[in-house]
Design a protein around this motif. Structure first.
Motif, PDB file in Angstrom:
ATOM      1  N   MET A   1       0.967  -1.151   0.008  1.00 43.29           N
ATOM      2  CA  MET A   1      -0.058   0.113   0.071  1.00 43.29           C
ATOM      3  C   MET A   1       0.950   1.269  -0.175  1.00 43.29           C
ATOM      4  SD  MET A   1      -3.092  -1.080   2.899  1.00 43.29           S
ATOM      5  CE  MET A   1      -3.456  -2.609   2.752  1.00 43.29           C
ATOM      6  N   LYS A   2       0.420   2.307  -0.580  1.00 43.40           N
ATOM      7  CA  LYS A   2       1.084   3.464  -0.742  1.00 43.40           C
ATOM      8  C   LYS A   2       1.091   4.297   0.607  1.00 43.40           C
ATOM      9  CE  LYS A   2       1.170   4.291  -5.398  1.00 43.40           C
ATOM     10  NZ  LYS A   2       2.643   4.278  -5.816  1.00 43.40           N
ATOM     11  N   ILE A   3       2.198   4.742   0.852  1.00 43.38           N
ATOM     12  CA  ILE A   3       2.237   5.647   2.090  1.00 43.38           C
ATOM     13  C   ILE A   3       1.104   6.716   2.273  1.00 43.38           C
ATOM     14  CG2 ILE A   3       3.782   7.257   1.396  1.00 43.38           C
ATOM     15  CD1 ILE A   3       5.349   7.258   3.970  1.00 43.38           C
ATOM     16  N   GLU A   4       0.590   7.411   1.157  1.00 45.90           N
ATOM     17  CA  GLU A   4      -0.303   8.273   1.450  1.00 45.90           C
ATOM     18  C   GLU A   4      -1.637   7.561   1.906  1.00 45.90           C
ATOM     19  OE1 GLU A   4       1.352   7.715  -1.583  1.00 45.90           O
ATOM     20  OE2 GLU A   4       2.707   9.462  -1.423  1.00 45.90           O
ATOM     21  N   TYR A   5      -1.990   6.271   1.417  1.00 46.96           N
ATOM     22  CA  TYR A   5      -3.244   5.715   1.732  1.00 46.96           C
ATOM     23  C   TYR A   5      -3.222   5.514   2.911  1.00 46.96           C
ATOM     24  CZ  TYR A   5      -6.875   2.188   2.111  1.00 46.96           C
ATOM     25  OH  TYR A   5      -7.806   1.132   2.604  1.00 46.96           O
ATOM     26  N   ILE A   6      -2.062   4.999   3.703  1.00 46.63           N
ATOM     27  CA  ILE A   6      -1.900   4.297   5.092  1.00 46.63           C
ATOM     28  C   ILE A   6      -1.972   5.693   5.915  1.00 46.63           C
ATOM     29  CG2 ILE A   6      -0.398   3.386   6.652  1.00 46.63           C
ATOM     30  CD1 ILE A   6       0.920   1.683   4.474  1.00 46.63           C
ATOM     31  N   PHE A   7      -1.266   6.914   5.666  1.00 52.64           N
ATOM     32  CA  PHE A   7      -1.419   8.054   6.413  1.00 52.64           C
ATOM     33  C   PHE A   7      -2.805   8.773   6.369  1.00 52.64           C
ATOM     34  CE2 PHE A   7      -0.409  12.557   7.058  1.00 52.64           C
ATOM     35  CZ  PHE A   7       0.042  12.467   8.357  1.00 52.64           C
ATOM     36  N   ASP A   8      -3.556   8.327   5.355  1.00 52.21           N
ATOM     37  CA  ASP A   8      -4.866   8.843   5.319  1.00 52.21           C
ATOM     38  C   ASP A   8      -5.533   8.186   6.299  1.00 52.21           C
ATOM     39  OD1 ASP A   8      -4.593  10.809   3.150  1.00 52.21           O
ATOM     40  OD2 ASP A   8      -5.255   9.507   1.412  1.00 52.21           O
ATOM     41  N   GLU A   9      -5.590   6.872   6.270  1.00 52.57           N
ATOM     42  CA  GLU A   9      -6.145   6.091   7.483  1.00 52.57           C
ATOM     43  C   GLU A   9      -5.917   6.675   8.835  1.00 52.57           C
ATOM     44  OE1 GLU A   9      -8.849   3.121   8.908  1.00 52.57           O
ATOM     45  OE2 GLU A   9      -8.584   4.010   6.829  1.00 52.57           O
ATOM     46  N   PHE A  10      -4.403   6.888   8.939  1.00 52.67           N
ATOM     47  CA  PHE A  10      -4.126   7.348  10.194  1.00 52.67           C
ATOM     48  C   PHE A  10      -4.457   8.724  10.679  1.00 52.67           C
ATOM     49  CE2 PHE A  10      -0.838   9.992  12.264  1.00 52.67           C
ATOM     50  CZ  PHE A  10      -0.496   9.270  13.454  1.00 52.67           C
ATOM     51  N   LYS A  11      -4.797   9.661   9.639  1.00 51.21           N
ATOM     52  CA  LYS A  11      -5.384  10.948   9.775  1.00 51.21           C
ATOM     53  C   LYS A  11      -6.711  10.809  10.108  1.00 51.21           C
ATOM     54  CE  LYS A  11      -4.406  12.647   5.886  1.00 51.21           C
ATOM     55  NZ  LYS A  11      -3.995  13.678   4.719  1.00 51.21           N
ATOM     56  N   ASP A  12      -7.631   9.555   9.662  1.00 46.65           N
ATOM     57  CA  ASP A  12      -8.991   9.561  10.108  1.00 46.65           C
ATOM     58  C   ASP A  12      -9.129   9.188  11.628  1.00 46.65           C
ATOM     59  OD1 ASP A  12      -9.663  10.277   7.673  1.00 46.65           O
ATOM     60  OD2 ASP A  12     -10.109   8.181   6.840  1.00 46.65           O
ATOM     61  N   LEU A  13      -8.169   8.150  11.768  1.00 48.36           N
ATOM     62  CA  LEU A  13      -8.213   7.607  13.386  1.00 48.36           C
ATOM     63  C   LEU A  13      -7.645   8.437  14.275  1.00 48.36           C
ATOM     64  CD1 LEU A  13      -7.200   3.799  12.300  1.00 48.36           C
ATOM     65  CD2 LEU A  13      -9.661   4.806  12.885  1.00 48.36           C
ATOM     66  N   TYR A  14      -6.594   9.246  13.912  1.00 50.79           N
ATOM     67  CA  TYR A  14      -5.838  10.271  15.214  1.00 50.79           C
ATOM     68  C   TYR A  14      -5.688  11.448  14.436  1.00 50.79           C
ATOM     69  CZ  TYR A  14      -4.811   5.512  16.562  1.00 50.79           C
ATOM     70  OH  TYR A  14      -4.722   4.121  16.768  1.00 50.79           O
ATOM     71  N   PRO A  15      -6.847  12.174  14.352  1.00 55.09           N
ATOM     72  CA  PRO A  15      -6.931  13.493  13.656  1.00 55.09           C
ATOM     73  C   PRO A  15      -6.239  14.708  14.547  1.00 55.09           C
ATOM     74  CG  PRO A  15      -9.222  12.963  14.409  1.00 55.09           C
ATOM     75  CD  PRO A  15      -8.306  11.699  14.508  1.00 55.09           C
ATOM     76  N   SER A  16      -5.919  14.334  15.870  1.00 51.85           N
ATOM     77  CA  SER A  16      -5.489  15.234  16.720  1.00 51.85           C
ATOM     78  C   SER A  16      -4.003  15.285  16.666  1.00 51.85           C
ATOM     79  CB  SER A  16      -5.914  15.279  18.028  1.00 51.85           C
ATOM     80  OG  SER A  16      -5.534  13.775  18.592  1.00 51.85           O
ATOM     81  N   MET A  17      -3.570  14.310  16.063  1.00 52.16           N
ATOM     82  CA  MET A  17      -1.928  14.080  15.874  1.00 52.16           C
ATOM     83  C   MET A  17      -1.586  14.878  14.416  1.00 52.16           C
ATOM     84  SD  MET A  17      -1.229  10.360  17.583  1.00 52.16           S
ATOM     85  CE  MET A  17       0.147  10.750  17.931  1.00 52.16           C
TER      86      MET A  17
ATOM     87  N   GLU B   1      -1.493  17.608  13.061  1.00 54.21           N
ATOM     88  CA  GLU B   1      -0.641  18.762  13.026  1.00 54.21           C
ATOM     89  C   GLU B   1       0.529  18.700  13.431  1.00 54.21           C
ATOM     90  OE1 GLU B   1      -2.756  22.121  14.640  1.00 54.21           O
ATOM     91  OE2 GLU B   1      -4.671  21.699  13.725  1.00 54.21           O
ATOM     92  N   ASN B   2       0.829  17.894  14.346  1.00 51.71           N
ATOM     93  CA  ASN B   2       2.189  17.681  14.923  1.00 51.71           C
ATOM     94  C   ASN B   2       3.076  16.608  14.232  1.00 51.71           C
ATOM     95  OD1 ASN B   2       1.513  19.462  17.149  1.00 51.71           O
ATOM     96  ND2 ASN B   2       0.186  17.773  17.797  1.00 51.71           N
ATOM     97  N   VAL B   3       2.629  16.164  13.093  1.00 54.78           N
ATOM     98  CA  VAL B   3       3.395  15.208  12.447  1.00 54.78           C
ATOM     99  C   VAL B   3       4.644  15.921  11.611  1.00 54.78           C
ATOM    100  CG1 VAL B   3       3.772  13.563  10.198  1.00 54.78           C
ATOM    101  CG2 VAL B   3       1.537  13.652  11.903  1.00 54.78           C
ATOM    102  N   MET B   4       5.841  15.524  12.072  1.00 53.54           N
ATOM    103  CA  MET B   4       7.180  16.074  11.582  1.00 53.54           C
ATOM    104  C   MET B   4       7.556  15.111  10.106  1.00 53.54           C
ATOM    105  SD  MET B   4      10.554  17.057  13.325  1.00 53.54           S
ATOM    106  CE  MET B   4      11.423  15.682  13.339  1.00 53.54           C
TER     107      MET B   4
ATOM    108  N   LYS C   1       6.472  16.438  16.088  1.00 53.87           N
ATOM    109  CA  LYS C   1       7.456  17.582  16.259  1.00 53.87           C
ATOM    110  C   LYS C   1       8.061  17.367  17.850  1.00 53.87           C
ATOM    111  CE  LYS C   1       4.953  20.489  13.178  1.00 53.87           C
ATOM    112  NZ  LYS C   1       4.002  21.624  12.853  1.00 53.87           N
ATOM    113  N   ASP C   2       7.339  16.991  18.684  1.00 53.29           N
ATOM    114  CA  ASP C   2       7.876  16.788  20.140  1.00 53.29           C
ATOM    115  C   ASP C   2       9.035  15.773  20.216  1.00 53.29           C
ATOM    116  OD1 ASP C   2       6.194  14.807  20.131  1.00 53.29           O
ATOM    117  OD2 ASP C   2       4.966  15.278  21.815  1.00 53.29           O
ATOM    118  N   GLY C   3       9.289  14.825  18.992  1.00 51.12           N
ATOM    119  CA  GLY C   3       9.930  13.900  19.125  1.00 51.12           C
ATOM    120  C   GLY C   3       9.754  12.571  19.498  1.00 51.12           C
ATOM    121  N   LYS C   4       8.309  12.576  19.688  1.00 53.72           N
ATOM    122  CA  LYS C   4       7.709  10.945  19.967  1.00 53.72           C
ATOM    123  C   LYS C   4       7.476  10.472  18.669  1.00 53.72           C
ATOM    124  CE  LYS C   4       5.030  12.718  24.016  1.00 53.72           C
ATOM    125  NZ  LYS C   4       3.980  12.697  24.512  1.00 53.72           N
TER     126      LYS C   4
END
Length: 133
Positions: free
Chosen positions: A1-17, A19-22, A37-40
């Protein structure tokens, strides 16, 4: 699967995170590693919606943590490929008991054994370890 598709699913499940993705790194065909961004650092696998925090760098990991992560990654790849512990242990020439110790993170295989595992499963070394940043 392409990274974009996986990240879209991540965004749907964890929308609060989101904005902090580096940084995002694809981990195998069905997973991503997300650094905030905080290193986690977190890993997310789309097939089973597994989400967990990882050490901020591989240098911060103990040997036990490395073995556990290796075992988790090995199990996930075997599951995805439909390969049993019995089948793989026979193929690479070790006992199923010893192989089970790799999967459960209780023991670490030799480099030679890792090469055989990689060849049989058709995966990469990077899919089995944690050393991304």
């Amino acid at each position: 699967m392409k990274i974009e598709y996986i990240f879209d699913e991540f965004k749907d499940l964890y929308p609060s995170m989101v904005e902090n993705v580096m940084n995002i790194f694809q981990h195998g065909p069905d997973g991503i590693i997300v650094k905030l961004k905080d290193g986690k650092v977190f890993e997310f696998y789309i097939l089973d919606k597994t989400f967990r925090q990882l050490p901020s760098s591989s240098e911060d990991m103990s040997d036990e943590e490395r073995m556990k992560l290796f075992g988790d990654n090995l199990y996930r790849i075997m599951y995805r490929k439909g390969v049993s512990q019995e089948e793989l242990s026979k193929e690479i020439g070790i006992t199923q008991t010893m192989f089970s110790r790799y999967v459960t993170g209780k023991s670490s295989p030799s480099f030679y054994t890792v090469e055989k595992i990689i060849k049989y499963l058709g995966c990469s070394y990077e899919e089995l370890i944690y050393d991304y940043w």
